[in-house]
Scaffold this motif. Structure first.
Motif, PDB file in Angstrom:
ATOM      1  N   PHE A 141       0.469  -7.655  -0.905  1.00 17.80           N
ATOM      2  CA  PHE A 141      -0.309  -5.779  -1.329  1.00 17.80           C
ATOM      3  C   PHE A 141      -1.589  -6.775  -2.113  1.00 17.80           C
ATOM      4  N   ARG A 142      -1.518  -8.149  -2.477  1.00 15.22           N
ATOM      5  CA  ARG A 142      -3.077  -8.953  -3.320  1.00 15.22           C
ATOM      6  C   ARG A 142      -3.782  -8.326  -2.606  1.00 15.22           C
ATOM      7  N   GLY A 143      -3.696  -8.359  -1.698  1.00 13.97           N
ATOM      8  CA  GLY A 143      -4.999  -8.669  -0.662  1.00 13.97           C
ATOM      9  C   GLY A 143      -5.872  -7.329  -0.566  1.00 13.97           C
ATOM     10  N   VAL A 144      -4.755  -6.223  -0.110  1.00  6.82           N
ATOM     11  CA  VAL A 144      -5.539  -5.077   0.154  1.00  6.82           C
ATOM     12  C   VAL A 144      -5.580  -4.285  -0.991  1.00  6.82           C
ATOM     13  N   LEU A 145      -4.935  -4.506  -2.477  1.00 10.85           N
ATOM     14  CA  LEU A 145      -6.039  -4.089  -3.397  1.00 10.85           C
ATOM     15  C   LEU A 145      -6.927  -4.792  -3.744  1.00 10.85           C
ATOM     16  N   ASN A 146      -7.527  -6.053  -3.466  1.00  8.97           N
ATOM     17  CA  ASN A 146      -9.098  -6.508  -3.392  1.00  8.97           C
ATOM     18  C   ASN A 146      -9.693  -5.632  -2.375  1.00  8.97           C
ATOM     19  N   ASP A 147      -9.328  -4.941  -1.321  1.00  6.31           N
ATOM     20  CA  ASP A 147     -10.242  -4.274  -0.065  1.00  6.31           C
ATOM     21  C   ASP A 147     -10.085  -2.867  -1.130  1.00  6.31           C
ATOM     22  N   LEU A 202      -0.523  -2.507   7.057  1.00  5.93           N
ATOM     23  CA  LEU A 202       1.367  -1.996   8.288  1.00  5.93           C
ATOM     24  C   LEU A 202       2.424  -3.963   7.982  1.00  5.93           C
ATOM     25  N   LYS A 203       1.230  -4.653   7.802  1.00  4.25           N
ATOM     26  CA  LYS A 203       2.108  -6.061   7.516  1.00  4.25           C
ATOM     27  C   LYS A 203       3.032  -6.318   6.536  1.00  4.25           C
ATOM     28  N   MET A 204       1.744  -5.759   5.310  1.00  6.31           N
ATOM     29  CA  MET A 204       3.103  -6.020   3.943  1.00  6.31           C
ATOM     30  C   MET A 204       4.532  -5.065   4.300  1.00  6.31           C
ATOM     31  N   GLU A 205       3.933  -3.259   5.142  1.00  9.23           N
ATOM     32  CA  GLU A 205       5.405  -2.639   5.785  1.00  9.23           C
ATOM     33  C   GLU A 205       6.722  -4.050   5.719  1.00  9.23           C
ATOM     34  N   GLU A 206       5.792  -4.355   6.606  1.00 10.39           N
ATOM     35  CA  GLU A 206       6.861  -4.886   7.673  1.00 10.39           C
ATOM     36  C   GLU A 206       7.634  -6.225   7.054  1.00 10.39           C
ATOM     37  N   GLU A 207       6.787  -6.720   6.357  1.00  9.25           N
ATOM     38  CA  GLU A 207       7.360  -8.152   5.271  1.00  9.25           C
ATOM     39  C   GLU A 207       8.790  -7.363   3.901  1.00  9.25           C
ATOM     40  N   TYR A 253       6.540  -1.161  -0.979  1.00 12.24           N
ATOM     41  CA  TYR A 253       5.367  -1.424  -0.546  1.00 12.24           C
ATOM     42  C   TYR A 253       5.112  -0.128   0.364  1.00 12.24           C
ATOM     43  N   ALA A 254       6.470   0.278   0.611  1.00 18.72           N
ATOM     44  CA  ALA A 254       6.221   1.845   2.003  1.00 18.72           C
ATOM     45  C   ALA A 254       5.411   2.288   1.175  1.00 18.72           C
ATOM     46  N   ALA A 255       6.157   2.335  -0.104  1.00 17.24           N
ATOM     47  CA  ALA A 255       5.422   4.376  -0.983  1.00 17.24           C
ATOM     48  C   ALA A 255       4.173   4.375  -0.847  1.00 17.24           C
ATOM     49  N   LEU A 256       3.748   3.006  -1.361  1.00 14.74           N
ATOM     50  CA  LEU A 256       2.171   2.922  -1.685  1.00 14.74           C
ATOM     51  C   LEU A 256       1.290   2.164  -0.427  1.00 14.74           C
ATOM     52  N   GLY A 257       1.824   1.707   0.427  1.00 13.74           N
ATOM     53  CA  GLY A 257       1.396   1.991   2.150  1.00 13.74           C
ATOM     54  C   GLY A 257       0.672   3.365   2.643  1.00 13.74           C
ATOM     55  N   LYS A 258       1.438   4.589   2.833  1.00 11.59           N
ATOM     56  CA  LYS A 258       1.392   5.488   2.159  1.00 11.59           C
ATOM     57  C   LYS A 258      -0.422   6.170   1.324  1.00 11.59           C
ATOM     58  N   PHE A 259      -0.346   5.578   0.485  1.00 12.91           N
ATOM     59  CA  PHE A 259      -1.701   5.534  -0.552  1.00 12.91           C
ATOM     60  C   PHE A 259      -2.400   4.705  -0.046  1.00 12.91           C
ATOM     61  N   PHE A 260      -2.057   3.925   0.452  1.00 11.26           N
ATOM     62  CA  PHE A 260      -3.765   3.202   1.290  1.00 11.26           C
ATOM     63  C   PHE A 260      -4.057   3.584   2.362  1.00 11.26           C
ATOM     64  N   ARG A 261      -2.714   3.879   3.267  1.00  7.32           N
ATOM     65  CA  ARG A 261      -2.958   4.813   4.624  1.00  7.32           C
ATOM     66  C   ARG A 261      -4.169   6.215   4.151  1.00  7.32           C
ATOM     67  N   ALA A 262      -3.978   6.753   3.269  1.00  5.25           N
ATOM     68  CA  ALA A 262      -4.645   8.058   2.919  1.00  5.25           C
ATOM     69  C   ALA A 262      -5.724   7.451   2.295  1.00  5.25           C
ATOM     70  N   TYR A 263      -5.935   6.548   1.309  1.00  2.00           N
ATOM     71  CA  TYR A 263      -7.314   6.195   0.700  1.00  2.00           C
ATOM     72  C   TYR A 263      -8.464   5.280   1.888  1.00  2.00           C
ATOM     73  N   PHE A 264      -8.182   4.898   2.774  1.00  2.00           N
ATOM     74  CA  PHE A 264      -8.978   3.839   3.968  1.00  2.00           C
ATOM     75  C   PHE A 264      -8.909   4.626   4.849  1.00  2.00           C
ATOM     76  N   PHE A 265      -8.334   6.020   4.928  1.00  2.00           N
ATOM     77  CA  PHE A 265      -8.433   6.673   6.538  1.00  2.00           C
ATOM     78  C   PHE A 265      -9.319   7.761   6.169  1.00  2.00           C
ATOM     79  N   GLU A 266      -9.578   8.240   4.579  1.00  2.87           N
ATOM     80  CA  GLU A 266     -10.166   9.274   3.678  1.00  2.87           C
ATOM     81  C   GLU A 266     -11.303   7.974   3.815  1.00  2.87           C
ATOM     82  N   ASN A 267     -11.629   7.343   3.542  1.00  6.26           N
ATOM     83  CA  ASN A 267     -12.590   6.984   3.416  1.00  6.26           C
ATOM     84  C   ASN A 267     -13.973   6.745   4.575  1.00  6.26           C
ATOM     85  N   MET A 268     -13.063   6.020   5.406  1.00  5.59           N
ATOM     86  CA  MET A 268     -13.703   5.982   7.438  1.00  5.59           C
ATOM     87  C   MET A 268     -14.587   7.398   7.563  1.00  5.59           C
TER      88      MET A 268
END
Length: 500
Positions: free
Chosen positions: A44-50, A97-102, A114-129
């Motif tokens: 999670f912390r690594g994802v936050l840095n990204d 995905l790894k964060m959610e798995e763990e 972490y699964a709840a925030l994983g959905k936010f991260f999906r939205a954030y990064f796919f929208e960025n791309m």
């Protein structure tokens, strides 16, 4: 006796070797000193840095492209929009995905923080791309060997899914908050506070909705209804209520603010303020200019004071760089405030998703007729929050500014909308990455300056090229996507669905 002892030793060694060879190969190749898993909090912390990494730091190339400041020294940088390919965020999404798995291993359920925030991260990064390039792989992406050549989803389909992820993240966080779930750990931004994360999710949702303003009539996206729903139901869709709710990055003495005492000699005078930004402040007699910039030396020598707005001069980003350098050395342009930006290593907090932006976003939506309410109230709150960030808090001074001829809200008209968008741009200074540029691409406000200094034949680009890995490893799907969107032309000047 000695030969017998030697032969016995050799026999034992051979037997041990044969026994070792009987172990499975995957066991032999495993490094016992290397971790094979990580806690969800660590990933999670690594994802936050990204999250901060894709935003873009202050005083970066992104901020030159926003036309907040300009380089006057060719050795370090130019002001050209010399864009080529862009990176995508699939590596970070694999970590999501790894964060959610763990997290599922630890909790035994998918209904975790972490699964709840994983959905936010999906939205954030796919929208960025997608807003960088256009159509992207989504449905068939992140499936490993099951789908090594994923097909591209349309940009519209990506946005439909992004909005769904955000609604799901909001609902999941609400349920976890109701259960007083305290499992979140490793949060470098919001202190593991799920209520603040829920506000971030819905604030980001409003950013996404307003970015789709050219598609307000699309019934699949249903932008107006979604926007009004958030404002009408703050209990279900809480948003940021003050600057304390900002999703922001704070530098420290180990990870220094990009402008600090150690690099003073490298860029303090090799960068000057940009005309696009400075002129907006000077025209409105905006006291923020006194905080972020220095008066031009030539203006002081001509008799103006540091408190005179006319003493602040920015260079056009389109100016020939050699000419800009000559004029900067002659004191004709304002530099960034060396007192503010080079006094310490920590600098100022850098918004990723911030409260002032939210206020202007709501004001824009109301101005466009998407929801009832007072656009002027939110407009004024946005300006006040930005002013306060720069230490400008005097009530009389703020009221004078808010009632000034260029700032007093002109009502829910085109002129009023331009005021909102202009103040939003001003508030984006050195934060929120490329949001100032994305808003300009969408609305044309403010007018960006071009010329030989910006390159690209005097045009502001509209997108980046797809990464070379897509051309090489996913060639057929890449070609099909470029053909369907841009008639086969993958260039920086093509117009994607989002801004048509």
């Amino acid at each position: 006796m000695k030969p017998f002892i030697y032969k016995s030793f050799v026999l034992v060694a051979v037997l041990l070797t044969l026994t070792a060879c009987e172990k499975p190969f995957d066991e032999l190749e495993t490094d016992p000193n290397r971790a094979t898993s990580a806690t969800a909090a660590l990933v999670f912390r690594g994802v936050l840095n990204d999250v901060y990494g894709v935003t873009g730091s202050p005083w970066s190339a992104e901020q030159r492209w926003n036309q907040f400041y300009a380089s006057n020294y060719n050795y370090y940088a130019t002001n050209e929009y010399s864009w080529t390919t862009t990176g995508l965020n699939f590596f970070t999404l694999k970590n999501v995905l790894k964060m959610e798995e763990e997290a599922k291993k630890q909790t035994g359920t998918d209904a975790n923080v972490y699964a709840a925030l994983g959905k936010f991260f999906r939205a954030y990064f796919f929208e960025n791309m997608t807003k960088r390039v256009g159509d992207i792989p989504m449905t068939e992406a992140l499936k490993g060997l099951e789908s090594t050549k994923p097909k591209y989803d349309s940009q519209k389909a990506v946005y439909v899914q992004v909005l769904k992820w955000l609604d799901d993240a909001n609902a999941d966080l609400a349920a976890l908050i109701a259960k007083n779930d305290r499992a979140l750990a490793g949060d470098i931004y919001l202190g593991n506070d799920l209520k603040k994360w829920q506000k971030v999710v819905n604030t980001f949702k409003l950013r996404v909705l307003v970015s789709l303003s050219k598609k307000e009539g699309d019934t699949d996206l249903n932008i107006k209804t979604r926007f009004a729903e958030v404002l009408a139901n703050p209990t279900k869709f809480p948003v940021m209520e003050s600057m304390s709710d900002n999703l922001q990055y704070i530098h420290n003495t180990f990870n220094k603010y990009p402008r600090n005492p150690s690099n003073f000699g490298f860029n303090a005078t090799r960068e000057n303020m940009a005309k696009t930004y400075v002129d907006l402040l000077v025209e409105r007699e905006d006291p923020r200019v006194f905080v972020v910039a220095e008066p031009a030396e030539a203006k002081l020598k001509a008799g103006l004071k540091a408190t005179d707005y006319g003493a602040y001069v920015g260079a056009s980003s389109g100016e020939d760089l050699a000419d800009m350098s000559t004029k900067a050395l002659a004191g004709e342009y304002s530099f960034q405030s060396r007192k503010r930006y080079y006094s310490n290593d920590v600098g100022e907090s850098v918004f990723i998703i911030g409260y002032p932006e939210l206020m202007f976003t709501i004001a824009e939506g109301i101005n466009r007729g998407w929801a009832p309410g007072s656009a002027e109230d939110f407009y004024r709150k946005g300006i006040t929050a930005s002013m306060n960030f720069y230490g400008i808090t005097d009530a009389a001074a703020l009221d004078k500014y808010l009632t000034g001829p260029k700032v007093k809200y002109a009502g829910n008209t085109a002129a009023g909308l331009e005021q909102i968008l202009t103040q939003k741009y001003i508030a984006f200074f050195q934060n929120s990455g490329l949001e100032a540029w994305y808003n300009n691409r969408r609305t044309g406000i403010p007018t960006f300056l071009t010329g030989v200094g910006t390159g690209n034949s005097g045009r502001i680009p509209k997108r980046w090229l797809y990464p070379n890995t897509e051309r090489v490893n996913n060639s057929d799907n890449y070609k099909a996507a470029v053909q369907s969107q841009f008639s086969g032309s993958d260039t920086v000047n093509e117009t994607m669905w989002l801004i048509k």
